[in-house]
Design an enzyme around this catalytic site. Structure first.
Site, short mmCIF file in Angstrom:
data_model
loop_
_atom_site.label_atom_id
_atom_site.label_comp_id
_atom_site.label_asym_id
_atom_site.label_seq_id
_atom_site.Cartn_x
_atom_site.Cartn_y
_atom_site.Cartn_z
N CYS A 65 14.30 -7.28 -15.40
CA CYS A 65 14.98 -7.06 -16.67
C CYS A 65 15.09 -5.56 -16.93
O CYS A 65 14.10 -4.83 -16.87
CB CYS A 65 14.19 -7.74 -17.79
SG CYS A 65 14.87 -7.46 -19.43
N CYS A 68 12.71 -4.66 -20.21
CA CYS A 68 11.24 -4.71 -20.24
C CYS A 68 10.56 -4.71 -18.88
O CYS A 68 9.34 -4.67 -18.80
CB CYS A 68 10.77 -5.92 -21.05
SG CYS A 68 11.08 -7.51 -20.24
N CYS A 117 11.49 -10.47 -23.51
CA CYS A 117 12.01 -9.55 -24.54
C CYS A 117 13.30 -10.02 -25.19
O CYS A 117 13.86 -9.31 -26.03
CB CYS A 117 12.20 -8.16 -23.95
SG CYS A 117 13.63 -8.01 -22.85
N CYS A 137 24.85 -16.74 -13.84
CA CYS A 137 25.89 -15.71 -13.83
C CYS A 137 25.37 -14.57 -14.73
O CYS A 137 25.35 -14.70 -15.96
CB CYS A 137 27.18 -16.31 -14.37
SG CYS A 137 28.59 -15.23 -14.25
#
Length: 148
Positions: A65, A68, A117, A137
């Protein structure tokens, strides 16, 4: 292995508990993200299709991510979907991703977010390759790739 029935169950009945939570104010997110990253991840935007080199990058590695640093996907689950966004068949762990009904833009879809997050990642569809049949996706701008 997560299947479409699991996605629907999580969407309707609740998501797996994350290992931790990361929460920041809008201002704190703006300080660590570019304007485009903020627009996509925090305001549920979408990047232009075919706008990222991550679409055609299939080297081994891990995707995390952008907000985070939570590990989300392994490159071994990545495939060429032809959609213009990176596509994966499975998250790295069942509780890495949260699923939410998305009825925006006159459509009914399932939104996927980072379960730690709440960063908007993209959407999931039941039209991916077997054995899962899933296509996550994902907006490339919501990911960071870590080389193995």
């Amino acid at each position: 292995m997560i299947k479409w029935a699991d996605v629907i169950h999580f969407t309707n009945k609740g998501n797996p508990a994350p290992e931790k939570r990361v929460e920041k104010t809008e201002e704190e997110w703006k300080q660590i993200l570019t304007p485009e990253e903020f627009q996509v991840t925090r305001l549920k935007g979408t990047e232009r299709s075919f706008s990222s080199e991550l679409c055609s990058l299939f080297d081994p590695g891990i995707y995390e991510c952008k907000c985070c640093g939570t590990v989300l996907f392994d490159a071994s689950e990545k495939f060429e979907s032809g959609t213009g966004w990176p596509s994966f068949t499975q998250p790295i762990k069942e509780n890495a991703i949260a699923y939410h009904a998305d009825r925006s833009h006159g459509m009914v879809r399932v939104e996927v977010v980072c379960n730690v997050c709440d960063a908007h990642l993209g959407h999931i569809f039941p039209d991916g390759p077997q054995p899962s049949g899933l296509r996550y996706c994902i907006n490339a701008v919501s990911l960071s790739k870590i080389k193995e």
